[in-house]
Design a protein around this motif. Structure first.
Motif, PDB file in Angstrom:
ATOM      1  N   MET A 243       0.840  -1.206   0.000  1.00 48.82           N
ATOM      2  CA  MET A 243       0.000   0.000   0.000  1.00 48.82           C
ATOM      3  C   MET A 243       0.873   1.254   0.000  1.00 48.82           C
ATOM      4  SD  MET A 243      -2.979  -0.857   2.771  1.00 48.82           S
ATOM      5  CE  MET A 243      -3.777  -2.458   2.828  1.00 48.82           C
ATOM      6  N   LEU A 244       1.939   1.234   0.808  1.00 44.78           N
ATOM      7  CA  LEU A 244       2.836   2.385   0.882  1.00 44.78           C
ATOM      8  C   LEU A 244       3.517   2.621  -0.460  1.00 44.78           C
ATOM      9  CD1 LEU A 244       3.999   4.497   2.896  1.00 44.78           C
ATOM     10  CD2 LEU A 244       5.905   2.906   3.272  1.00 44.78           C
TER      11      LEU A 244
ATOM     12  N   PHE B  26      -5.851  17.652  -5.878  1.00 45.88           N
ATOM     13  CA  PHE B  26      -6.606  16.580  -5.243  1.00 45.88           C
ATOM     14  C   PHE B  26      -5.726  15.339  -5.044  1.00 45.88           C
ATOM     15  CE2 PHE B  26      -9.166  12.706  -5.705  1.00 45.88           C
ATOM     16  CZ  PHE B  26     -10.026  12.846  -4.628  1.00 45.88           C
ATOM     17  N   PHE B  27      -4.982  14.947  -6.076  1.00 47.20           N
ATOM     18  CA  PHE B  27      -4.147  13.748  -5.974  1.00 47.20           C
ATOM     19  C   PHE B  27      -3.032  13.941  -4.959  1.00 47.20           C
ATOM     20  CE2 PHE B  27      -6.257  12.242  -9.759  1.00 47.20           C
ATOM     21  CZ  PHE B  27      -6.174  10.864  -9.664  1.00 47.20           C
ATOM     22  N   VAL B  28      -2.377  15.095  -4.980  1.00 43.03           N
ATOM     23  CA  VAL B  28      -1.267  15.332  -4.060  1.00 43.03           C
ATOM     24  C   VAL B  28      -1.740  15.255  -2.616  1.00 43.03           C
ATOM     25  CG1 VAL B  28       0.336  17.088  -3.209  1.00 43.03           C
ATOM     26  CG2 VAL B  28       0.146  16.671  -5.662  1.00 43.03           C
ATOM     27  N   HIS B  29      -2.815  15.963  -2.286  1.00 40.06           N
ATOM     28  CA  HIS B  29      -3.278  16.001  -0.895  1.00 40.06           C
ATOM     29  C   HIS B  29      -3.910  14.681  -0.468  1.00 40.06           C
ATOM     30  CE1 HIS B  29      -2.254  20.109  -0.117  1.00 40.06           C
ATOM     31  NE2 HIS B  29      -2.951  20.557  -1.151  1.00 40.06           N
ATOM     32  N   THR B  30      -4.659  14.037  -1.365  1.00 42.11           N
ATOM     33  CA  THR B  30      -5.294  12.764  -1.011  1.00 42.11           C
ATOM     34  C   THR B  30      -4.252  11.702  -0.694  1.00 42.11           C
ATOM     35  OG1 THR B  30      -7.267  13.215  -2.353  1.00 42.11           O
ATOM     36  CG2 THR B  30      -6.797  10.912  -1.823  1.00 42.11           C
ATOM     37  N   PHE B  31      -3.226  11.599  -1.534  1.00 38.66           N
ATOM     38  CA  PHE B  31      -2.277  10.497  -1.351  1.00 38.66           C
ATOM     39  C   PHE B  31      -1.184  10.817  -0.337  1.00 38.66           C
ATOM     40  CE2 PHE B  31      -4.491   9.056  -5.078  1.00 38.66           C
ATOM     41  CZ  PHE B  31      -4.510   7.680  -4.907  1.00 38.66           C
ATOM     42  N   THR B  32      -0.898  12.088  -0.073  1.00 36.79           N
ATOM     43  CA  THR B  32      -0.024  12.372   1.070  1.00 36.79           C
ATOM     44  C   THR B  32      -0.756  12.038   2.372  1.00 36.79           C
ATOM     45  OG1 THR B  32      -0.709  14.706   0.956  1.00 36.79           O
ATOM     46  CG2 THR B  32       1.408  14.134  -0.033  1.00 36.79           C
ATOM     47  N   GLY B  33      -2.066  12.304   2.400  1.00 41.07           N
ATOM     48  CA  GLY B  33      -2.864  11.900   3.559  1.00 41.07           C
ATOM     49  C   GLY B  33      -2.930  10.395   3.698  1.00 41.07           C
ATOM     50  N   MET B  34      -3.039   9.704   2.555  1.00 46.09           N
ATOM     51  CA  MET B  34      -3.087   8.245   2.604  1.00 46.09           C
ATOM     52  C   MET B  34      -1.740   7.670   3.060  1.00 46.09           C
ATOM     53  SD  MET B  34      -4.263   5.464  -0.262  1.00 46.09           S
ATOM     54  CE  MET B  34      -4.218   3.721   0.140  1.00 46.09           C
ATOM     55  N   GLU B  35      -0.634   8.280   2.630  1.00 46.55           N
ATOM     56  CA  GLU B  35       0.675   7.804   3.075  1.00 46.55           C
ATOM     57  C   GLU B  35       0.797   7.894   4.594  1.00 46.55           C
ATOM     58  OE1 GLU B  35       5.162   8.068   1.578  1.00 46.55           O
ATOM     59  OE2 GLU B  35       4.267  10.028   1.931  1.00 46.55           O
ATOM     60  N   SER B  36       0.341   8.999   5.160  1.00 41.57           N
ATOM     61  CA  SER B  36       0.349   9.137   6.614  1.00 41.57           C
ATOM     62  C   SER B  36      -0.492   8.044   7.262  1.00 41.57           C
ATOM     63  CB  SER B  36      -0.185  10.520   6.999  1.00 41.57           C
ATOM     64  OG  SER B  36      -0.272  10.658   8.395  1.00 41.57           O
ATOM     65  N   GLY B  37      -1.658   7.765   6.662  1.00 41.15           N
ATOM     66  CA  GLY B  37      -2.525   6.721   7.198  1.00 41.15           C
ATOM     67  C   GLY B  37      -1.909   5.341   7.116  1.00 41.15           C
TER      68      GLY B  37
ATOM     69  N   GLY C 235      -7.078  -0.600   4.668  1.00 38.78           N
ATOM     70  CA  GLY C 235      -6.541   0.160   3.547  1.00 38.78           C
ATOM     71  C   GLY C 235      -7.600   0.991   2.849  1.00 38.78           C
ATOM     72  N   LEU C 236      -8.777   0.400   2.650  1.00 38.38           N
ATOM     73  CA  LEU C 236      -9.875   1.127   2.005  1.00 38.38           C
ATOM     74  C   LEU C 236     -10.341   2.298   2.865  1.00 38.38           C
ATOM     75  CD1 LEU C 236     -11.876   1.311  -0.357  1.00 38.38           C
ATOM     76  CD2 LEU C 236     -13.370  -0.282   0.892  1.00 38.38           C
ATOM     77  N   SER C 237     -10.419   2.087   4.167  1.00 34.93           N
ATOM     78  CA  SER C 237     -10.841   3.161   5.072  1.00 34.93           C
ATOM     79  C   SER C 237      -9.851   4.326   5.042  1.00 34.93           C
ATOM     80  CB  SER C 237     -10.958   2.631   6.504  1.00 34.93           C
ATOM     81  OG  SER C 237     -11.932   1.613   6.583  1.00 34.93           O
ATOM     82  N   THR C 238      -8.567   4.010   4.986  1.00 35.85           N
ATOM     83  CA  THR C 238      -7.542   5.052   4.918  1.00 35.85           C
ATOM     84  C   THR C 238      -7.667   5.856   3.632  1.00 35.85           C
ATOM     85  OG1 THR C 238      -6.039   3.662   6.211  1.00 35.85           O
ATOM     86  CG2 THR C 238      -5.059   5.481   4.997  1.00 35.85           C
ATOM     87  N   PHE C 239      -7.914   5.153   2.525  1.00 32.15           N
ATOM     88  CA  PHE C 239      -8.081   5.836   1.236  1.00 32.15           C
ATOM     89  C   PHE C 239      -9.331   6.719   1.241  1.00 32.15           C
ATOM     90  CE2 PHE C 239     -10.057   5.709  -3.047  1.00 32.15           C
ATOM     91  CZ  PHE C 239      -9.126   6.489  -3.713  1.00 32.15           C
ATOM     92  N   LEU C 240     -10.451   6.173   1.725  1.00 28.34           N
ATOM     93  CA  LEU C 240     -11.703   6.941   1.749  1.00 28.34           C
ATOM     94  C   LEU C 240     -11.614   8.131   2.684  1.00 28.34           C
ATOM     95  CD1 LEU C 240     -14.370   4.081   1.683  1.00 28.34           C
ATOM     96  CD2 LEU C 240     -13.689   5.595  -0.192  1.00 28.34           C
ATOM     97  N   ARG C 241     -10.895   7.991   3.778  1.00 27.96           N
ATOM     98  CA  ARG C 241     -10.704   9.128   4.682  1.00 27.96           C
ATOM     99  C   ARG C 241     -10.035  10.287   3.947  1.00 27.96           C
ATOM    100  NH1 ARG C 241      -6.151   9.301   9.387  1.00 27.96           N
ATOM    101  NH2 ARG C 241      -4.899   9.159   7.491  1.00 27.96           N
ATOM    102  N   GLY C 242      -8.976   9.966   3.192  1.00 27.66           N
ATOM    103  CA  GLY C 242      -8.291  11.008   2.437  1.00 27.66           C
ATOM    104  C   GLY C 242      -9.187  11.645   1.391  1.00 27.66           C
TER     105      GLY C 242
END
Length: 321
Positions: free
Chosen positions: A67-68, A104-115, A147-154
């Protein structure tokens, strides 16, 4: 290129100027950017290939690592190609919608990386504190849901960003001194009230970064207590060694993020703009570049799989056929 001299509700395009005050050396700056991007792409794709092909890596820890790697691939591919096009070909203009998509992609996936880093901390906590129940707690459905929850949160937290940006009037030009579009760099071009955008951005940072750092801190506090209570020095060393790669990944991810966050708020007049932009790019480029290297060096099972492939031995799947 189109320059805005009057208020427009929605500008047709924005222009990225790259790294301010260093325009003359853009071509030289592009070489470390390109090198890190190549290392990140090869390293993360290689990790994904290993985890997919090797049965010995079909474990929770490596699923989270996959995932990372996927997250890192999206982050660097969302920003570096545009930065290189600025440095090499002076292709600075991008449509307003393209700006919103990149944001959108930058902020969503930097948030997902943290998750994902938070999930990996929880994985280490379960592995060390509840080793006998590890495989029953972290089952494949649980990992998939996490993993899905982390993605949806972002996604859910970042979706308002484009709408907040689109509702603002713009009258301060359309030139941004940066190599990619982030929320506040675009909002600052507006002549309207950006207080809502600024407050919401801070709330999102606290909900994602603050929550994840809290969970990571609690997880490693419990891990430390469990490891210290072990009677054998060798057992303590082995327990700590299983966490070293993850701790390195946390350092690479959060150190430039903290520097960028606090320098913008408390060092805006003392730190040169070029330093802000370079740190912002390191924040996005360093983790994807270093994570595969760190996990390749620190994780014995990955080293063994790589050695097996390089020596020409068959992987586990081919042996079982």
């Amino acid at each position: 290129m189109l320059m805005l001299n009057k208020t427009e509700r929605v500008p047709p395009s924005f222009i990225l100027n790259g790294i301010p005050e260093l325009e003359e050396v853009h071509i030289w700056i592009s070489f470390p950017f390109c090198s890190m991007y190549v290392v990140a792409m090869v390293g993360n794709c290689g990790l994904l290939y290993l985890i997919y092909c090797e049965d010995s890596l079909h474990k929770p820890m490596y699923y989270f690592l996959a995932m990372l790697s996927l997250t890192d691939l999206v982050i660097c591919s969302s920003t570096v190609p545009k930065a290189l096009s600025i440095f090499w070909f002076h292709l600075k203009e991008i449509s307003f919608d393209g700006c919103l998509i990149q944001m959108f992609f930058v902020h969503t996936f930097t948030g997902m990386e943290s998750g994902v880093l938070m999930l990996m901390a929880l994985d280490r906590y379960v592995a060390i504190c509840y080793p006998l129940r590890y495989s029953t707690i972290l089952t494949n459905p649980v990992i998939a849901k996490a993993g899905l929850s982390t993605f949806l949160r972002g996604v859910l937290l970042i979706i308002p960003f484009p709408f907040l940006i689109k509702r603002l009037p713009y009258c301060r030009g359309n030139v941004i001194p940066h190599t990619y579009y982030d929320h506040m760099s675009v909002a600052k071009l507006s002549c309207g009230n950006i207080k809502v955008s600024a407050i919401y951005g801070l709330i999102v940072a606290l909900l994602i970064g603050g929550f994840d750092i809290l969970c990571i801190t609690v997880s490693y506090t419990m891990i430390l207590r469990a490891v210290v209570s072990l009677s054998s020095a060798e057992a303590r060393r082995k327990a700590f060694s299983t966490c070293m790669a993850h701790i390195c990944a946390i350092v690479f991810s959060y150190s430039p993020a903290f520097f960028s966050f606090f320098s913008h708020r408390f060092g805006g007049h003392t730190i040169p703009p070029s330093c802000h932009i370079i740190i912002a790019n390191i924040y996005l480029l360093l983790p994807p570049t270093m994570n595969p290297v760190v996990y390749g060096v620190k994780t014995k099972q990955i080293r063994d799989c790589v050695s097996g492939i390089l020596s020409g031995s068959k992987n586990t799947k081919s042996q079982s056929i």
